[in-house]
Design an enzyme around this catalytic site. Structure first.
Site, PDB file in Angstrom:
ATOM      1  N   LYS A 116      60.811   8.325  27.344  1.00  0.00           N
ATOM      2  CA  LYS A 116      61.267   9.460  28.153  1.00  0.00           C
ATOM      3  C   LYS A 116      60.225  10.567  28.135  1.00  0.00           C
ATOM      4  CE  LYS A 116      65.686  10.133  28.071  1.00  0.00           C
ATOM      5  NZ  LYS A 116      66.862  10.337  27.227  1.00  0.00           N
ATOM      6  N   ARG A 135      67.222  15.790  23.796  1.00  0.00           N
ATOM      7  CA  ARG A 135      67.441  14.409  24.178  1.00  0.00           C
ATOM      8  C   ARG A 135      66.670  13.476  23.256  1.00  0.00           C
ATOM      9  NH1 ARG A 135      65.108  14.841  30.223  1.00  0.00           N
ATOM     10  NH2 ARG A 135      66.502  13.090  30.623  1.00  0.00           N
ATOM     11  N   GLY A 186      71.965   2.806  22.425  1.00  0.00           N
ATOM     12  CA  GLY A 186      72.621   3.094  21.155  1.00  0.00           C
ATOM     13  C   GLY A 186      72.264   4.442  20.566  1.00  0.00           C
ATOM     14  N   MET A 204      71.315   8.695  20.279  1.00  0.00           N
ATOM     15  CA  MET A 204      72.117   9.911  20.394  1.00  0.00           C
ATOM     16  C   MET A 204      72.278  10.345  21.840  1.00  0.00           C
ATOM     17  SD  MET A 204      71.560  13.775  19.107  1.00  0.00           S
ATOM     18  CE  MET A 204      71.043  14.303  20.733  1.00  0.00           C
ATOM     19  N   ARG A 208      61.914   5.921  34.684  1.00  0.00           N
ATOM     20  CA  ARG A 208      61.563   4.776  33.848  1.00  0.00           C
ATOM     21  C   ARG A 208      61.621   3.530  34.723  1.00  0.00           C
ATOM     22  NH1 ARG A 208      67.177   5.010  30.474  1.00  0.00           N
ATOM     23  NH2 ARG A 208      68.518   4.777  32.275  1.00  0.00           N
ATOM     24  N   HIS A 235      77.864   2.630  32.227  1.00  0.00           N
ATOM     25  CA  HIS A 235      77.370   1.872  31.081  1.00  0.00           C
ATOM     26  C   HIS A 235      77.575   0.374  31.288  1.00  0.00           C
ATOM     27  CE1 HIS A 235      77.726   0.083  27.016  1.00  0.00           C
ATOM     28  NE2 HIS A 235      76.701   0.873  26.773  1.00  0.00           N
ATOM     29  N   ARG A 253      62.398 -43.478  25.922  1.00  0.00           N
ATOM     30  CA  ARG A 253      62.465 -43.671  24.479  1.00  0.00           C
ATOM     31  C   ARG A 253      63.369 -44.853  24.171  1.00  0.00           C
ATOM     32  NH1 ARG A 253      65.143 -39.163  20.825  1.00  0.00           N
ATOM     33  NH2 ARG A 253      67.022 -40.032  21.769  1.00  0.00           N
ATOM     34  N   SER A 305      54.560 -37.451  21.841  1.00  0.00           N
ATOM     35  CA  SER A 305      55.472 -36.426  22.340  1.00  0.00           C
ATOM     36  C   SER A 305      56.097 -35.799  21.110  1.00  0.00           C
ATOM     37  CB  SER A 305      56.544 -37.058  23.229  1.00  0.00           C
ATOM     38  OG  SER A 305      57.475 -36.077  23.598  1.00  0.00           O
ATOM     39  N   ASP A 332      63.996 -33.108  15.815  1.00  0.00           N
ATOM     40  CA  ASP A 332      63.963 -33.803  14.538  1.00  0.00           C
ATOM     41  C   ASP A 332      62.835 -33.280  13.648  1.00  0.00           C
ATOM     42  OD1 ASP A 332      65.973 -35.595  13.810  1.00  0.00           O
ATOM     43  OD2 ASP A 332      65.417 -36.945  15.428  1.00  0.00           O
ATOM     44  N   CYS A 383      59.066 -32.610  23.719  1.00  0.00           N
ATOM     45  CA  CYS A 383      60.315 -32.959  24.389  1.00  0.00           C
ATOM     46  C   CYS A 383      61.535 -32.440  23.628  1.00  0.00           C
ATOM     47  CB  CYS A 383      60.416 -34.465  24.590  1.00  0.00           C
ATOM     48  SG  CYS A 383      60.465 -35.372  23.042  1.00  0.00           S
ATOM     49  N   TYR A 430      51.816 -31.150  28.501  1.00  0.00           N
ATOM     50  CA  TYR A 430      53.033 -30.813  29.236  1.00  0.00           C
ATOM     51  C   TYR A 430      54.147 -30.377  28.286  1.00  0.00           C
ATOM     52  CZ  TYR A 430      54.957 -35.319  27.739  1.00  0.00           C
ATOM     53  OH  TYR A 430      55.420 -36.347  26.986  1.00  0.00           O
TER      54      TYR A 430
HETATM   55  P1  ADP Z   1      70.061   9.184  28.733  1.00  0.00           P
HETATM   56  O1  ADP Z   1      68.939   8.681  27.910  1.00  0.00           O
HETATM   57  O2  ADP Z   1      71.389   8.740  28.244  1.00  0.00           O
HETATM   58  O3  ADP Z   1      69.849   8.965  30.178  1.00  0.00           O
HETATM   59  P2  ADP Z   1      69.158  11.855  29.099  1.00  0.00           P
HETATM   60  O4  ADP Z   1      68.409  12.451  27.974  1.00  0.00           O
HETATM   61  O5  ADP Z   1      68.381  11.346  30.227  1.00  0.00           O
HETATM   62  O6  ADP Z   1      70.091  10.737  28.503  1.00  0.00           O
HETATM   63  O7  ADP Z   1      70.173  12.933  29.608  1.00  0.00           O
HETATM   64  C1  ADP Z   1      71.254  12.605  30.393  1.00  0.00           C
HETATM   65  C2  ADP Z   1      71.387  13.587  31.507  1.00  0.00           C
HETATM   66  O8  ADP Z   1      71.407  14.904  31.044  1.00  0.00           O
HETATM   67  C3  ADP Z   1      70.243  13.577  32.492  1.00  0.00           C
HETATM   68  O9  ADP Z   1      70.357  12.567  33.412  1.00  0.00           O
HETATM   69  C4  ADP Z   1      70.410  14.899  33.148  1.00  0.00           C
HETATM   70  O10 ADP Z   1      71.357  14.821  34.176  1.00  0.00           O
HETATM   71  C5  ADP Z   1      70.909  15.764  32.035  1.00  0.00           C
HETATM   72  N1  ADP Z   1      69.813  16.584  31.530  1.00  0.00           N
HETATM   73  C6  ADP Z   1      68.965  16.279  30.529  1.00  0.00           C
HETATM   74  N2  ADP Z   1      68.071  17.284  30.369  1.00  0.00           N
HETATM   75  C7  ADP Z   1      68.360  18.213  31.300  1.00  0.00           C
HETATM   76  C8  ADP Z   1      67.782  19.461  31.653  1.00  0.00           C
HETATM   77  N3  ADP Z   1      66.732  19.938  31.024  1.00  0.00           N
HETATM   78  N4  ADP Z   1      68.353  20.140  32.655  1.00  0.00           N
HETATM   79  C9  ADP Z   1      69.421  19.639  33.304  1.00  0.00           C
HETATM   80  N5  ADP Z   1      70.009  18.490  33.027  1.00  0.00           N
HETATM   81  C10 ADP Z   1      69.484  17.769  32.026  1.00  0.00           C
HETATM   82 MG    MG Z   2      68.632   9.579  31.212  1.00  0.00          MG
END
Ligand code: ADP
Ligand code: MG
Ligand code: MG
Length: 889
Positions: A28, A98, A107, A109, A354, A470, A632, A779, A784, A846, A866
């Protein structure tokens, strides 16, 4: 001096290349810096490195003074870039905090937004924005998120309080809440925190910031992050970065919005902008399922027959800007991008980009399209498609003719069809799937805690959530069919029952999903096989151009051979002949042969089997005309064919005219303590040469007959199993050669053939030079070979191998993915010694591993000729072989 912190955005942009390196600042952070670097509107911010996270977790210590100093300096950078000050009462800077690892990890935060608000700054924000409602809305969001994510309070507390507040005020939606309503809710939230924690919600913005940073670091070691890492082979020592970024506000009224988008359709790969957005909303509102998101483009809105305006229609200017960003990003990354954006009072801001997750179908289409568009070359296209993902396309879809009992329609979140028993939670899904049951996980919505159950399920159905929820994102990544947002489903966990549309179901009842249409149906619906045309065919053609190894198939029926040829198999690498013996009509003759007292008795029974075997081979050679077919000779311990029940003995006795007692005695004599190491493989041929003689005769007669039809002659490769010594092979090769000579003389035609062996015992690998003096090909029978090298029973290890993988003793099940460092050594050594004795000796694999991309890469490394895989794995092997060849260049 190494920096712990890199700034990005506006005048704060760092020019250190490390600030754009994913391993340092996470995916990110790197992409935020990259976007800012190419001039896109990114709110300024800074990233604390993954290295600092690793250090923090290892030392378990507090933040270092140098980190504190660098954060302070970076914060000052943001302040001057946006002209606001952190904690300032009049014009406060708010930030988001973030997480962001090298690869995106559900998974980790959750994001904390609006950090920096307190009882004083909220007033300043109201003043400076000229919007009290917005300021208090932001503050209540902040307390809620921070309490949940950082302070560890249950988010339901806050959600329930909000529901009650709305109910009391007679509102239906959040947007109806007024400034005073939010303000009152903030007081309630603060009281809640105090009551739960015994202390007040932190008012000091710096304390808030460091609390959030700590929570991000700690989340790297959370249970759900660990589960995700385990399922996705992500090393535990990468750590996560922390991104702190100036807030921009999508909740500043009707000229503001927030959204998520893909530069191409991630389900179909179509070149069309794709996404969802919400007016006057913030952060995760779009994916949280609280409000139903709106479509991005007019076309997608119309296609779905939806009323609420698309962004293209409601905010044409911001949309045009966004579309320009899409194009720029695709040209820059040469890849489909998944982005998050916010519009603050008409101005577009980019918050994330991304590489977008995609279905296999979309991956193919995009790879092929992008070559056409000149964005990437053929080689890149080949490397970009995950071979295992092709599996999704090789599997059945619903038969359009099959009757359907439609219950409800949801969103087509991840394509493919699946039937299975309804299960209502992830643990049950895992448990029942482990017992071999096909299950469909049905949830209101999914969260990262459900991942193991989603993995175990054949399909996923949710009542809430959009195409970017999700459930949808994770299912697409895993290749599970998914229908999301299927309104009309209500689940009653207490009674383990649910209502779908107008009908009641219990856990365990069977339903069918079509993730390509969103249909949910009662019962099981018939499916049909896929076809390999269009983009699939194109990519396969490219793969074939770039691979060196041939790809064969393991098949023993004409039907399987046909499927495999359609999938591009270039021959048979393993045709097991014992399957033919199990046939209902032949088993009596087989049993007669096995139970015969002497050679004469055996020959009488074998004479009955000869025409049957010949017919089998004929049918296979017909399909495989012109291609090599490795056959075989009989391999399994004989007693596998024996009758068990008394009735079976009686039936047999009648059929072959030998008394039940005699039969039982013979059967008893065949009993073995350890059949896998017993009288099997070439040991059968050594003791009863007439069996191999019959098989050889049958296959040469069939080959001559097919050649006589005028078509292309097959190229038989006769394979002797379980050879440990040169002498065994020598004796048995003589049997085969003799049969060939006789048949060729009788038929008046000579065909090219070879006699070789499977390398499946460590001794054979070690003695490969001697064995290659006789054998014309090897082969590697790695099933086994794995079993015998590890001393690990294939049939009994499933019970405990899971623990082995969990404890990291094996990276993967060695029967699925070759144990390269162990068993691989024997393969490498045998290849080397075999080639020394017989230069150019043909080498193949094989075992099951011939269809596993990691094992295929190894085969390329040791330059096998192969690989041979089961029919449905053939396309996977073709692509994996091409990737392996390209990787070696
Ligand atoms: P995730 O990895 O779960 O996508 P993010 O870190 O991208 O989490 O944050 C989720 C959402 O939070 C973003 O899609 C955005 O909408 C909002 N967000 C994050 N940072 C900002 C920011 N600086 N200003 C406004 N919205 C934000
Ligand atoms: Mg995001
Ligand atoms: Mg999130």
């Amino acid at each position: 001096m190494t920096s712990y912190v890199f700034t990005f955005g506006g005048s704060a942009q760092s020019d250190d290349p490390r600030s754009r390196d994913k391993t340092v600042v996470g995916g990110k952070g790197a992409n935020l810096a990259e976007m800012a670097g190419i001039g896109l509107p990114v709110p300024p911010g800074f990233t604390i490195t993954t290295e600092e996270c690793v250090r923090y977790l290892a030392e378990g210590s507090d933040f270092s003074d140098s980190l504190r100093a660098e954060v302070a300096a970076a914060l000052a950078h943001i302040e001057s870039a946006v002209g606001k000050a952190f904690g300032d009462h009049a014009n406060p800077l708010l930030v988001s905090v973030r997480s962001g690892a090298r690869v995106s990890m559900p998974g980790m935060m959750d994001t904390v937004l609006n950090l920096g608000l307190n009882d004083r700054t909220v007033e300043g924000l109201a003043q400076s924005a000229g919007d009290a409602r917005f300021a208090w809305d932001s503050y209540r969001r902040f307390i809620h998120m921070y309490s949940d994510v950082v302070l560890g309070l249950d988010h339901h507390l806050f959600e329930d309080a909000l529901e009650i507040a709305k109910e009391d005020a007679g509102y239906y939606a959040d947007v109806e809440m007024q400034a005073e309503d939010w303000q009152a809710l903030v007081s309630e939230y603060k009281a809640l925190v105090e009551q739960e924690l015994g202390q007040a919600f932190p008012q000091d913005p710096h304390e808030q910031l460091w609390g959030a940073i700590r929570a991000v670091f700690d989340s790297w070691d959370s249970d759900r992050a660990k589960v995700y890492r385990r399922l996705n082979d992500i090393p535990g020592d990468w750590g996560t970065a922390v991104n702190v970024q100036a807030m921009v506000f999508g909740n500043m009224g009707d000229t503001s919005a927030t959204g998520v988008a893909f530069t191409r359709d991630p389900a179909t790969g179509e070149r069309a902008y794709y996404g969802e957005w919400l007016i006057n909303a913030q952060g995760e509102d779009v994916v949280a399922g609280i409000r139903t998101p709106q479509y991005l483009t007019r076309q997608s809105r119309e296609r779905a027959g939806a009323k609420p305006l698309s962004m293209e229609e409601a905010m044409p200017e911001a949309f045009a800007e966004l579309a320009a960003v899409f194009d720029l990003l695709e040209k820059h990354y040469r890849e489909m991008q998944d982005i998050e954006f916010t519009v603050e009072r008409g101005k577009l801001w980019m918050l994330q980009t991304r590489t977008g997750k995609r279905t296999a179908k979309a991956a193919l289409k995009m790879a092929v399209d992008m070559v056409g568009e000149g964005l990437i070359d053929e080689r890149t296209a080949i490397l970009r498609v995950d071979p295992m993902a092709l599996d999704q396309l090789l599997h059945p879809t619903l038969d359009p003719e099959a009757p359907r009992d439609l219950l409800v329609k949801g969103l087509p979140a991840s394509p493919g069809a699946a039937s299975g028993a309804v299960v209502l939670d992830a643990d049950t899904a895992e448990k029942r799937a482990a017992m071999g049951e096909a299950v469909i996980l049905v949830r209101v919505e999914t969260s990262p805690e459900d991942i193991h159950g989603m993995h175990a399920a054949k399909g996923i159905l949710t009542a809430r959530g959009g195409m970017t929820s999700h459930a949808a994102v994770v299912a697409r990544g895993m290749g599970r069919p998914c229908v999301s947002g299927a309104a009309g489903i209500s689940i009653d966990i207490a009674s383990r029952s649910l209502r779908i549309g107008a009908r009641d179901f219990r856990e365990g009842d069977v339903i069918t999903l079509d993730g390509s249409t969103g249909d949910v149906m009662a019962g099981e619906v018939r499916t049909i096989e896929p076809e390999l045309v269009g983009d699939f065919g194109t990519l396969m053609e490219w793969a074939d151009r770039h691979r060196r190894m041939k790809v064969r198939t393991n098949a023993e029926t004409p039907a399987d051979c046909r499927v495999a040829r359609q999938f591009g198999a270039e021959g048979i690498g393993l045709c097991r002949t014992e399957h033919m013996f199990f046939d209902d009509k032949r088993i009596a003759a087989v049993r007669q042969m096995i139970l015969a007292e002497d050679e004469k008795g055996r020959r009488a029974a074998l004479a009955k089997l000869l025409p049957e075997q010949r017919a089998d081979f004929h049918a296979i050679f017909d399909v495989m005309a012109g291609l090599p077919v490795t056959i075989r000779l009989l391999d399994p311990p004989l007693h596998e064919f024996l009758p068990h029940a008394d009735a079976e003995f009686e039936e047999l006795s009648e059929a072959i005219g030998i008394g039940v007692d005699t039969l039982k005695r013979r059967a008893g004599e065949l009993y073995e303590f350890n059949p896998m190491l017993g009288h099997r493989g070439c040991r059968l041929g050594i003791t009863f040469p007439e069996i191999y003689e019959m098989q050889a005769r049958a296959l040469f007669e069939a080959a001559c007959d097919v050649a006589a039809q005028g078509g292309e002659a097959p190229v038989p490769e006769v394979m002797i199993p379980l050879v440990a010594t040169r002498k065994e092979l020598e004796l048995l090769k003589a049997v085969v050669d003799k049969a060939a000579g006789e048949v060729f003389a009788e038929k008046g035609r000579t065909l090219h053939y070879q006699v070789g062996t499977m390398i499946e015992l460590p001794r054979a690998a070690l003695m490969a030079d001697k064995i290659a003096e006789v054998g014309e090909f090897f082969s590697f029978g790695t099933n086994d070979l794995t079993q015998t090298t590890l001393g690990l029973s294939r049939d009994d290890s499933a019970k405990f191998l899971g623990v082995y993988v969990e404890k990291g003793i094996f990276p993967r099940d060695p029967f699925v993915s070759l144990d390269i460092e162990g068993v691989g050594q024997l393969v490498e050594l045998a290849a080397e010694r075999g080639r020394k004795a017989r230069p150019g000796i043909k080498l193949g694999i094989c075992g099951e591993h011939g269809g596993d991309p990691a094992s295929i890469a190894f085969c390329e490394k040791v330059a096998l000729d192969y690989v041979s895989a089961s029919p449905f794995r053939v396309p996977i092997a073709r692509l994996a072989a091409a990737q392996a060849a390209l990787a070696g260049k």
